[in-house]
Design a protein around this motif. Structure first.
Motif, PDB file in Angstrom:
ATOM      1  N   UNK A  22       0.836  -1.204   0.000  1.00  0.00           N
ATOM      2  CA  UNK A  22       0.000   0.000   0.000  1.00  0.00           C
ATOM      3  C   UNK A  22       0.872   1.255   0.000  1.00  0.00           C
ATOM      4  N   UNK A  23       1.939   1.232   0.793  1.00  0.00           N
ATOM      5  CA  UNK A  23       2.800   2.415   0.894  1.00  0.00           C
ATOM      6  C   UNK A  23       3.496   2.737  -0.425  1.00  0.00           C
ATOM      7  N   UNK A  24       3.896   1.678  -1.147  1.00  0.00           N
ATOM      8  CA  UNK A  24       4.561   1.909  -2.437  1.00  0.00           C
ATOM      9  C   UNK A  24       3.624   2.600  -3.415  1.00  0.00           C
ATOM     10  N   UNK A  25       2.356   2.166  -3.395  1.00  0.00           N
ATOM     11  CA  UNK A  25       1.376   2.754  -4.323  1.00  0.00           C
ATOM     12  C   UNK A  25       1.148   4.216  -3.957  1.00  0.00           C
ATOM     13  N   UNK A  26       1.010   4.479  -2.654  1.00  0.00           N
ATOM     14  CA  UNK A  26       0.775   5.859  -2.220  1.00  0.00           C
ATOM     15  C   UNK A  26       1.955   6.742  -2.624  1.00  0.00           C
ATOM     16  N   UNK A  27       3.192   6.253  -2.398  1.00  0.00           N
ATOM     17  CA  UNK A  27       4.322   7.130  -2.740  1.00  0.00           C
ATOM     18  C   UNK A  27       4.469   7.304  -4.253  1.00  0.00           C
ATOM     19  N   UNK A  28       4.088   6.294  -5.027  1.00  0.00           N
ATOM     20  CA  UNK A  28       4.141   6.451  -6.489  1.00  0.00           C
ATOM     21  C   UNK A  28       3.150   7.529  -6.954  1.00  0.00           C
ATOM     22  N   UNK A  29       1.962   7.522  -6.362  1.00  0.00           N
ATOM     23  CA  UNK A  29       0.960   8.525  -6.766  1.00  0.00           C
ATOM     24  C   UNK A  29       1.392   9.922  -6.308  1.00  0.00           C
ATOM     25  N   UNK A  30       2.008   9.996  -5.147  1.00  0.00           N
ATOM     26  CA  UNK A  30       2.491  11.305  -4.685  1.00  0.00           C
ATOM     27  C   UNK A  30       3.619  11.795  -5.591  1.00  0.00           C
ATOM     28  N   UNK A  31       4.440  10.862  -6.046  1.00  0.00           N
ATOM     29  CA  UNK A  31       5.570  11.215  -6.914  1.00  0.00           C
ATOM     30  C   UNK A  31       5.070  11.834  -8.225  1.00  0.00           C
ATOM     31  N   UNK A  32       3.962  11.298  -8.743  1.00  0.00           N
ATOM     32  CA  UNK A  32       3.408  11.855  -9.991  1.00  0.00           C
ATOM     33  C   UNK A  32       2.092  12.575  -9.699  1.00  0.00           C
ATOM     34  N   UNK A  33       2.081  13.321  -8.601  1.00  0.00           N
ATOM     35  CA  UNK A  33       0.844  13.963  -8.138  1.00  0.00           C
ATOM     36  C   UNK A  33       0.259  14.938  -9.151  1.00  0.00           C
ATOM     37  N   UNK A  34       1.126  15.608  -9.887  1.00  0.00           N
ATOM     38  CA  UNK A  34       0.635  16.599 -10.850  1.00  0.00           C
ATOM     39  C   UNK A  34      -0.276  15.933 -11.885  1.00  0.00           C
ATOM     40  N   UNK A  35       0.028  14.696 -12.257  1.00  0.00           N
ATOM     41  CA  UNK A  35      -0.832  13.991 -13.214  1.00  0.00           C
ATOM     42  C   UNK A  35      -2.078  13.457 -12.536  1.00  0.00           C
ATOM     43  N   UNK A  36      -1.898  12.859 -11.364  1.00  0.00           N
ATOM     44  CA  UNK A  36      -3.033  12.168 -10.758  1.00  0.00           C
ATOM     45  C   UNK A  36      -4.049  13.097 -10.099  1.00  0.00           C
ATOM     46  N   UNK A  37      -3.627  14.312  -9.793  1.00  0.00           N
ATOM     47  CA  UNK A  37      -4.582  15.253  -9.208  1.00  0.00           C
ATOM     48  C   UNK A  37      -4.862  16.406 -10.168  1.00  0.00           C
ATOM     49  N   UNK A  38      -4.527  16.221 -11.456  1.00  0.00           N
ATOM     50  CA  UNK A  38      -4.549  17.374 -12.349  1.00  0.00           C
ATOM     51  C   UNK A  38      -5.924  18.010 -12.490  1.00  0.00           C
ATOM     52  N   UNK A  39      -6.990  17.251 -12.328  1.00  0.00           N
ATOM     53  CA  UNK A  39      -8.315  17.825 -12.549  1.00  0.00           C
ATOM     54  C   UNK A  39      -8.950  18.410 -11.289  1.00  0.00           C
ATOM     55  N   UNK A  40      -8.504  17.970 -10.136  1.00  0.00           N
ATOM     56  CA  UNK A  40      -9.239  18.342  -8.921  1.00  0.00           C
ATOM     57  C   UNK A  40      -8.428  19.154  -7.920  1.00  0.00           C
ATOM     58  N   UNK A  41      -7.156  19.404  -8.200  1.00  0.00           N
ATOM     59  CA  UNK A  41      -6.315  20.002  -7.159  1.00  0.00           C
ATOM     60  C   UNK A  41      -6.755  21.400  -6.742  1.00  0.00           C
ATOM     61  N   UNK A  42      -7.417  22.145  -7.624  1.00  0.00           N
ATOM     62  CA  UNK A  42      -7.804  23.511  -7.260  1.00  0.00           C
ATOM     63  C   UNK A  42      -9.064  23.563  -6.409  1.00  0.00           C
ATOM     64  N   UNK A  43      -9.746  22.423  -6.290  1.00  0.00           N
ATOM     65  CA  UNK A  43     -10.987  22.425  -5.525  1.00  0.00           C
ATOM     66  C   UNK A  43     -10.695  22.269  -4.043  1.00  0.00           C
ATOM     67  N   UNK A  44     -11.424  23.027  -3.239  1.00  0.00           N
ATOM     68  CA  UNK A  44     -11.259  22.892  -1.789  1.00  0.00           C
ATOM     69  C   UNK A  44     -11.679  21.510  -1.316  1.00  0.00           C
ATOM     70  N   UNK A  45     -12.561  20.884  -2.106  1.00  0.00           N
ATOM     71  CA  UNK A  45     -13.034  19.549  -1.724  1.00  0.00           C
ATOM     72  C   UNK A  45     -11.860  18.582  -1.638  1.00  0.00           C
TER      73      UNK A  45
END
Lengths: 318, 83
Positions: free
Chosen positions: A274-297
């Motif tokens: 689980x930790x490896x997956x979380x750190x991989x997504x954090x590493x490429x956070x700009x791609x994985x959160x690209x649509x929602x990062x500006x939302x306060x939600x």
């Protein structure tokens, strides 16, 4: 029978407005194809930047606003739409969450202008334009930070079927059929349990057609993304990038997040921790959160630290 | 009694519901590759399956709704406005 009575009624008037976005939401209206004729029988489009030459904002029943608030013009247009329309629908992911335009929050205005005009390898001019464009706002925000929104229709763009149903339900005064299911619900892959123990990048190898991307070690956002698209990407061999924004359980509960939800499921069907997956997504956070990062939600979640993750990734490059 | 329903087309056959259920409500049909509700009467309404289901295919009715104290209230007020 009901159709004949509805045509006798005065048409429902609609204003649409286009803020900082790519125009895809407006194009999605045309993608309704012949169904559009059914809708046009009952509505009258007044202000629509791509169809009508009306510059002001006439009074209308429904206002469809696509795009995020990036410039002062966007703010002005959103406020005018609110004043002129009875019901405002935040239309498309940019209006609901900030969308791709919202990815601008991870950089300052100076950094963006420098990358686009100052030190861009493909432009000759090295000066930022000073006239003819609307000044930037300090931050990119979804439209509900600026005006009161009555309804939200996420999607990038929302599949025409959802737009059609949303408009029709408003015209008929019934609840829309929109579901709370995720992109996985219409995907045709099977989530098998596998012994895969390494995360693969999108470009590594070719994914099998029958099995779920998560089972094969690819990170796919389908299970955390609201289905407003009919799942075309995973069905056609591409991992979901989460363009319609996160599912309700991610949005409503501060301790659930895109990366933790994916890690929970993926670690249970593969041998990847689980930790490896979380750190991989954090590493490429700009791609994985690209649509929602500006939302306060998403942005207000206590564990959401995108600027730190991006700084870590960039430090590794340097 | 709690009633559970599975949206059959949405089920991706991951077996996560069967694995997580504390009271073994689900079984897995290996030929169909789908989850099946075998012991609905045993459901305690913890909703673990519903939260873990990747496609949101599981729906419960008649369960005791526990008010989650950590819900994001600001967003909850918007939730019913989603089309």
């Amino acid at each position: 029978m009901s159709q004949t009575t509805s045509t006798k009624k005065a048409p429902v008037t609609i204003n649409t407005e286009w803020l900082s976005d790519c125009s895809g939401c407006h194009v999605a209206i045309v993608d309704m194809h012949e169904k559009l004729l059914n809708v046009l029988e009952a509505i009258e489009i007044l202000h629509c930047p791509v169809l009508t030459d009306i510059k002001d904002y006439p009074k209308a029943n429904i206002g469809l606003v696509s795009g995020a608030i990036r410039t002062e013009h966007d703010r002005h247009a959103a406020e005018e739409m609110r004043k002129s329309c009875d019901v405002i629908i935040a239309w498309g992911s940019c209006a609901v969450y900030g969308g791709i335009a919202g990815a601008g929050i991870v950089h300052s205005k100076e950094e963006i202008f420098d990358a686009v005009y100052g030190n861009n390898k493909t432009t000759i001019s090295h000066n930022s334009p000073t006239t003819g464009i609307s000044p930037f706002e300090k931050l990119v925000t979804p439209i509900d930070e600026v005006i009161n929104v009555d309804l939200y229709l996420p999607g990038c763009p929302p599949h025409p079927a959802f737009i059609f149903d949303a408009l029709l339900s408003l015209l008929e005064g019934r609840a829309p059929k929109a579901t709370k299911e995720s992109v996985c619900s219409r995907c045709n892959r099977t989530m098998v349990h596998t012994d895969v123990d390494k995360i693969k990048k999108n470009f590594e190898g070719v994914a099998e057609k029958e099995n779920c991307f998560l089972s094969q070690g690819y990170i796919c956002l389908g299970s955390v993304t609201l289905d407003r698209c009919m799942s075309p990407c995973p069905t056609n061999g591409m991992m979901c990038t989460g363009c319609a924004g996160a599912t309700m359980q991610v949005l409503t509960e501060p301790n659930r997040d895109i990366r933790t939800e994916i890690a929970d499921r993926m670690s249970k069907i593969t041998k990847i921790s689980r930790d490896d997956i979380i750190s991989e997504i954090e590493y490429s956070a700009k791609s994985h959160y690209s649509y929602t990062m500006a939302s306060k939600m998403i942005g207000k979640k206590p564990t959401f630290l995108i600027k730190k993750w991006i700084a870590n990734t960039e430090a590794e490059y340097e | 009694m709690i009633h559970i329903s599975i949206h059959e087309q949405a089920c991706r056959g991951c077996q996560l519901c069967a694995d997580i259920c504390p009271t073994k409500v689900f079984t897995y049909d290996t030929s169909l590759m789908k989850a099946i509700i075998s012991h609905e009467e045993d459901c305690i309404g913890c909703l673990s399956c519903s939260y873990l289901c990747p496609s949101g295919a599981l729906h419960h009715t008649d369960h005791h709704v526990v008010k989650n104290f950590y819900h994001d209230l600001e967003f909850l007020s918007r939730m019913e406005k989603f089309l």
